[in-house]
Every structure is written in structure tokens, then in C-alpha cells.
Write an enzyme that holds these catalytic residues in place. Structure first.
Site, PDB file in Angstrom:
ATOM      1  N   GLU A  66       0.873  -1.117  -0.042  1.00 48.12           N
ATOM      2  CA  GLU A  66       0.020  -0.238  -0.040  1.00 48.12           C
ATOM      3  C   GLU A  66       0.960   1.278  -0.078  1.00 48.12           C
ATOM      4  O   GLU A  66       1.856   1.386   0.908  1.00 48.12           O
ATOM      5  CB  GLU A  66      -0.753  -0.001   1.255  1.00 48.12           C
ATOM      6  CG  GLU A  66      -1.807  -1.104   1.132  1.00 48.12           C
ATOM      7  CD  GLU A  66      -2.701  -1.259   2.569  1.00 48.12           C
ATOM      8  OE1 GLU A  66      -3.523  -0.272   2.738  1.00 48.12           O
ATOM      9  OE2 GLU A  66      -2.346  -1.920   3.380  1.00 48.12           O
TER      10      GLU A  66
ATOM     11  N   ARG B 178       4.828 -13.260   9.371  1.00 49.93           N
ATOM     12  CA  ARG B 178       5.497 -12.014   9.087  1.00 49.93           C
ATOM     13  C   ARG B 178       6.636 -11.898  10.017  1.00 49.93           C
ATOM     14  O   ARG B 178       6.863 -12.590  11.208  1.00 49.93           O
ATOM     15  CB  ARG B 178       4.393 -10.909   9.478  1.00 49.93           C
ATOM     16  CG  ARG B 178       4.207 -10.818  11.117  1.00 49.93           C
ATOM     17  CD  ARG B 178       3.092  -9.804  11.281  1.00 49.93           C
ATOM     18  NE  ARG B 178       3.515  -8.518  10.932  1.00 49.93           N
ATOM     19  CZ  ARG B 178       2.783  -7.277  11.048  1.00 49.93           C
ATOM     20  NH1 ARG B 178       1.510  -7.349  11.506  1.00 49.93           N
ATOM     21  NH2 ARG B 178       3.153  -6.160  10.627  1.00 49.93           N
TER      22      ARG B 178
ATOM     23  N   LYS C 208       2.864   0.538  10.205  1.00 43.35           N
ATOM     24  CA  LYS C 208       3.273   1.750   9.696  1.00 43.35           C
ATOM     25  C   LYS C 208       2.613   2.829  10.574  1.00 43.35           C
ATOM     26  O   LYS C 208       2.775   4.066  10.120  1.00 43.35           O
ATOM     27  CB  LYS C 208       2.359   1.631   8.109  1.00 43.35           C
ATOM     28  CG  LYS C 208       3.281   0.900   7.213  1.00 43.35           C
ATOM     29  CD  LYS C 208       2.598   1.164   5.717  1.00 43.35           C
ATOM     30  CE  LYS C 208       3.438   0.501   4.853  1.00 43.35           C
ATOM     31  NZ  LYS C 208       2.726   0.595   3.398  1.00 43.35           N
TER      32      LYS C 208
END
Length: 551
Positions: A36, A261, A271
Site C-alpha cells: 500500500e 510476518r 506503519k
């Protein structure tokens, strides 16, 4: 597609892909990296980049870079450019550059198809009502009063949503699946919402935007992705991924595979939290060398090969785990130990006057750029009557086993002479400000027979040294899991940055290129800052210490 060396270690994803190819499910492997554009990439993204591009390269396949740009409120072209730069810097080249916004018309048409099949409806519930109707993990949801609108009415309302007839949030398009499903993601999830936001690529063309779960699977299918590699939090979303593709007219149905992850101790990779650090001024920006962003690591002096090596070492598994920061730091130490030239720098200068050295003599001593790698060559280091040593390399009252310079003691200046301290000069506050010494002209680069001098310290010629600012960066957080704190900012390490404004470095660094890396002998590994080393000002960022000081 060009790529750096492949990652040979086997893992369950490579095994799945090998099996699929052996069974002729696919003729080639096509993957994608789908960030993104709402922030800079971080070390966790590096793992995904290496995996997606790596498995494609190993199987002579392709990997696309696709921006998931469906949330324009938080996206910008700055983030797009930063992400492209990071992927290139890591050593990878995408087969095609795509954006989810490339498919906005197709996504809209597939939504119309779902409505026509009675599998989607326009809902007027607001956000609070939707949460109430959704139910809980132990309690099934209940159907919206709008769930049984006619197909004709849904088509009309959806077209009017696109035409901009309704206010933001007045309606949304939902899938009609199962409000009693044990998987909350399947309880009539949202597919489209009304949001009047200027998009960085499509401008004001659209006032409705598709949701991520709906967009991602269709984008994968349009691009012919064979294996859609996601992190574990998307495992519960996989039934929706498959449901959408099973219920629209599209040929390709990629296989979603989830992996753990990257969780790295003493840092965060959210983020939202990283953005908060930037906005609140705890760091200088997304590329602050303390940040776990790829841009921050690059500015700190990390190399692409060290990051790829790190991603290889930690492996790919199905189980979440937290990796020690020391693993990443050891990867860059090993890389820089083999690739960085040695130079001398004095961070806290103490002047030494060599009284019996000729006033007007300057010797140009030859020094090796790397003690084990002859191919890295040699450099010239000037030596004169006055030199600087580090304050820590002299002790007026030495501790036990101290092997550096003391009053009346001897020490070797690296690559030069043995000196002996005869006089210690202090200021009014009692701080040592100067040493008066003598040198032995017979000790250049050697100890004469029968003479033992154990201590060796670094130095720079006072007349030839360059002024430099040195930034000693350390871990940004003082606890292993800052994200678990009530306020993660309370866990910030107050000593994560120490700025030394008046360091002295050897003259050979005058022509150093921005971003070049060095080992300051006996001090650590440093990088010439790419942003602030301008107009003749030298600014060095510490990449990592010579050894792990956190053990």
C-alpha cells in the site's frame, strides 16, 4: 527479470510451488509484491520482497510490483516513488509495474456481476450498526434490513453511488454470504464504500472505492498470479478471497499461501506507529537511521546484500516468532567487515604534542585499507608533531589491566611510532586538555627487539585532520517488545542518538562519496550521510558497533 542471487534454503512455500509445477498445475510461476503506498517500506516488507521475487526467479518466473492504491486518504506519490526506489535498491526488478487503480472499471463491473447473481446488495446501515449486526466470535450476526433488496434496486443504487448522488457513508455495497458464519470475515463483508477523496492517479474520477479484500484477489487473478503469498493475518481472509473468485467470471484462480510476518525485537513495524514517530518528531523522518524502514537502514549504511542475507537466515515459517535484533546487526557486521575500508577517526579529540619530533616535518605513512584484503589497496596518512587521540585512550588514573596511554607510560600509534607521555596538562576544572610526549624514531611500524608495547591506539594528524559531525545511532527502543507497552513511545531509548559535532577524521576522507561505508578503527562501522553531508560538511552515521553491546 533481473535479480540478485537466489535464496537456496528450502521452506514450505517452495515445496508447495515445486509440487504444483511437478503436477503441471502451472506452466510458470507468477508472484507479486503488493504494498500500500501509505508509508515507507520496512524490514518486514524486505522479507516479503525477497520471498516473492526470490521464488519467481528460482523458477524462471515473473514477479510484479503492484500498488494497492484503494485508500487514497492515506496515499501519496511520495510513497510510491520511495517504494520503487527501495525494491530497486534491494536488487530486484519487477516484470510489470501495476496499480489496483488500473482495474477500477473491471472491479466495478465484477461487483455488478455479483449484484446480478444476487450475491451483493447495497446497505444503508451506518458503521456502528454494522458492528452491532455483525455479532461476535460466539454469537452469530443478524441480517441487515436491506439484505433482501431486489436485484434491480441494488443495481440502481450502486450505479447512483458511482454517479455521486449520495453522501459519504450513506450506502455501501456488501457481499451476501452468511451472517451466521463462524468466520466473521464472511458475514456479509463490505465490497465498496462511498468516499470523496482525490486519488493520486485517477483524480476525482471515482467517489466509490473498493475494499482491500475484494480488490486484492481480483487484481491477482487479472495479472495471472499463480501463488499469492500473504502474511498469517490474512489466513482468516482466504475463504473470502476464494469466494469472490469462485463467484465472478474470471479464468484465473491464484492460490493464497500464508507465512509468518517478521517481528524484530527492539523495534516496531506498524506503519501507523512508524508514522506517529515521524509526525510527533521522535525521529527526523521515515529515513531516520534509527527507523526500521528500508530507507532508514540504507541511510544508516546497511547494504542490500546484508538485508537479503538476513531474510535468508530467518527463513519462512507458518509460526510467528520474534527475531533478535542482533541477527540483523550481525549480518551487516559480517558484510562490512569484508567490504569496508579501514580509516582512523577521533571522536573525542585530545591533543598530543610530540616534543622531540621536528617542527616542520610531515611524514606520509602508508596504511592498508584492509588488513586481510590486499586488493583493497593502501592509502597515505600524514604524521606530524601534533596529533589527536581519543580522550578514552588516556587515563590519568588507569583502571586495572588498562593497556592504553597513561602518564609515564608508552603506547603505539597505529601504523606509526611508539610514544611516551611525560606531562599531563589540565584546565581550571581539572580536565585533561593536552599531553606532552616523546617518540622513538626507531619504532615506526615495529617493536625493536626486546621491547614490548602492548597498547595500540588510533590517531589523526592535528594539522591535516578534517572536521566531521558523527552521529552515534543506537536502537530506537530500550525494551524488546515496545509494541506491547501501553504507550509505545514511553519505551523510546533516550540514548538512541548522540551527536558529536567536533570529531576529527583522517585526510583521506576528503573525497569520500556520499553513502560510502568505512570502519573507523576500534570504533565501529560508519556511513557518510547522503542528506546532510553537503557543501563540504562531513556527517557520518554509525551503522553498527564493532561488537554487540546489548548482549
Amino acid at each position: 527479470m533481473s535479480t540478485p542471487e537466489s535464496i537456496p534454503a528450502t521452506n514450505f512455500i517452495r515445496q508447495i510451488i515445486s509440487k504444483d509445477l511437478a503436477e503441471n498445475k502451472h506452466r510458470e510461476v507468477i508472484t507479486r509484491f503488493p504494498p500500500e503506498p501509505n508509508g515507507f517500506l520496512h524490514i518486514g516488507h524486505a522479507k516479503s520482497i525477497c520471498l516473492n521475487f526470490g521464488v519467481a526467479a528460482e523458477n524462471n518466473g515473473l514477479c510484479n510490483l503492484r500498488f494497492d492504491d484503494t485508500n487514497p486518504e492515506k496515499e501519496s506519490i511520495e510513497y510510491v516513488r520511495a517504494i520503487e526506489k527501495d525494491v530497486h535498491w534491494l536488487g530486484f526488478e519487477w516484470a510489470e509495474l501495476r496499480h489496483s487503480s488500473d482495474y477500477f472499471e473491471a472491479l466495478y463491473n465484477y461487483a455488478v456481476e455479483l449484484i446480478e447473481k444476487g450475491l451483493a446488495y447495497v446497505d444503508s446501515l451506518n458503521a456502528d450498526q454494522i458492528r452491532e449486526y455483525r455479532g461476535t466470535l460466539t454469537k452469530p450476526g443478524k441480517e441487515s434490513p436491506d439484505r433482501n433488496r431486489s436485484i434491480e434496486e441494488n443495481l440502481d443504487l450502486f450505479a447512483r453511488m458511482r454517479a455521486g448522488e449520495f453522501a459519504d457513508g450513506q450506502y455501501l455495497l456488501r457481499a451476501k454470504i452468511d451472517m451466521a458464519s463462524s468466520n466473521i470475515n464472511m458475514r456479509d463483508p463490505a465490497l465498496y464504500r462511498i468516499r470523496r477523496v482525490h486519488h493520486q492517479r485517477t483524480g476525482d474520477e471515482w467517489c466509490i472505492y473498493p475494499m482491500y479484500d475484494y480488490t486484492h484477489c481480483i487484481s491477482d487473478a487479472i495479472e495471472g498470479i499463480t501463488h499469492s503469498l500473504c502474511t498469517l493475518e490474512f489466513a482468516d481472509h482466504r475463504p473470502l478471497y476464494d469466494w469472490v473468485l469462485d463467484n465472478i467470471t474470471i479464468d484465473c484462480h491464484p492460490r493464497q499461501i500464508e507465512f509468518a510476518r517478521l517481528e524484530l525485537k527492539y523495534t516496531i513495524v506498524s506503519k501507523r506507529k512508524l508514522n506517529q514517530l515521524v509526525v510527533d518528531g521522535h525521529v527526523s523522518g521515515w529515513d531516520d537511521p534509527r527507523m526500521p524502514t528500508i530507507a532508514g537502514l540504507r541511510r544508516a549504511g546497511f547494504t542490500p546484500s546484508a538485508i537479503r542475507d538476513f531474510c535468508e537466515r530467518i527463513g519462512v515459517t507458518k509460526k510467528d516468532s520474534s527475531i533478535e535484533m542482533g541477527v540483523l546487526e550481525n549480518c551487516i557486521r559480517e558484510d562490512l567487515n569484508n567490504t569496508s575500508a579501514r580509516v582512523m577517526a577521533v571522536l573525542d579529540p585530545l591533543k598530543v604534542v610530540i616534543e622531540n619530533y621536528p617542527d616542520d616535518l610531515v611524514e606520509h605513512l602508508e596504511a592498508s585499507n584492509h588488513p586481510q584484503i590486499e586488493a583493497m589497496g593502501k592509502r597515505i596518512v600524514p604524521f606530524a608533531k601534533e596529533v589527536y587521540i581519543d580522550q578514552d585512550d588516556f587515563a590519568d588514573v588507569p583502571p586495572p589491566k588498562y593497556k592504553r596511554l597513561i602518564a609515564g607510560g608508552e603506547v603505539r600509534l597505529r601504523g606509526a611510532y611508539v610514544i611516551k607521555c611525560h606531562e599531563v596538562i589540565k584546565n581550571a576544572e581539572g580536565k585533561v586538555v593536552e599531553l606532552r610526549c616523546t617518540y622513538d624514531a626507531n619504532t615506526l611500524g615495529k617493536n625493536p627487539e626486546g621491547r614490548k608495547v602492548k597498547g595500540v591506539i588510533h590517531w589523526v594528524s592535528a594539522a591535516h585532520a578534517l572536521n566531521a559531525e558523527v552521529r552515534l545511532y543506537d536502537r530506537l527502543f530500550k525494551v524488546p517488545n515496545p509494541g506491547a507497552e501501553d504507550n509505545f513511545c514511553d519505551a523510546l531509548n533516550p540514548d538512541s542518538l548522540q551527536v558529536i559535532a567536533a570529531a576529527k577524521v583522517e585526510a583521506s576522507l576528503a573525497g569520500a562519496e556520499l553513502g560510502s561505508r568505512f570502519q573507523f578503527e576500534r570504533v565501529g562501522y560508519f556511513c557518510l550521510d547522503t542528506e546532510d553531508s553537503l557543501a563540504g560538511k562531513l556527517v557520518f552515521n554509525r551503522t553498527v558497533t564493532l561488537r554487540d553491546t546489548w548482549v
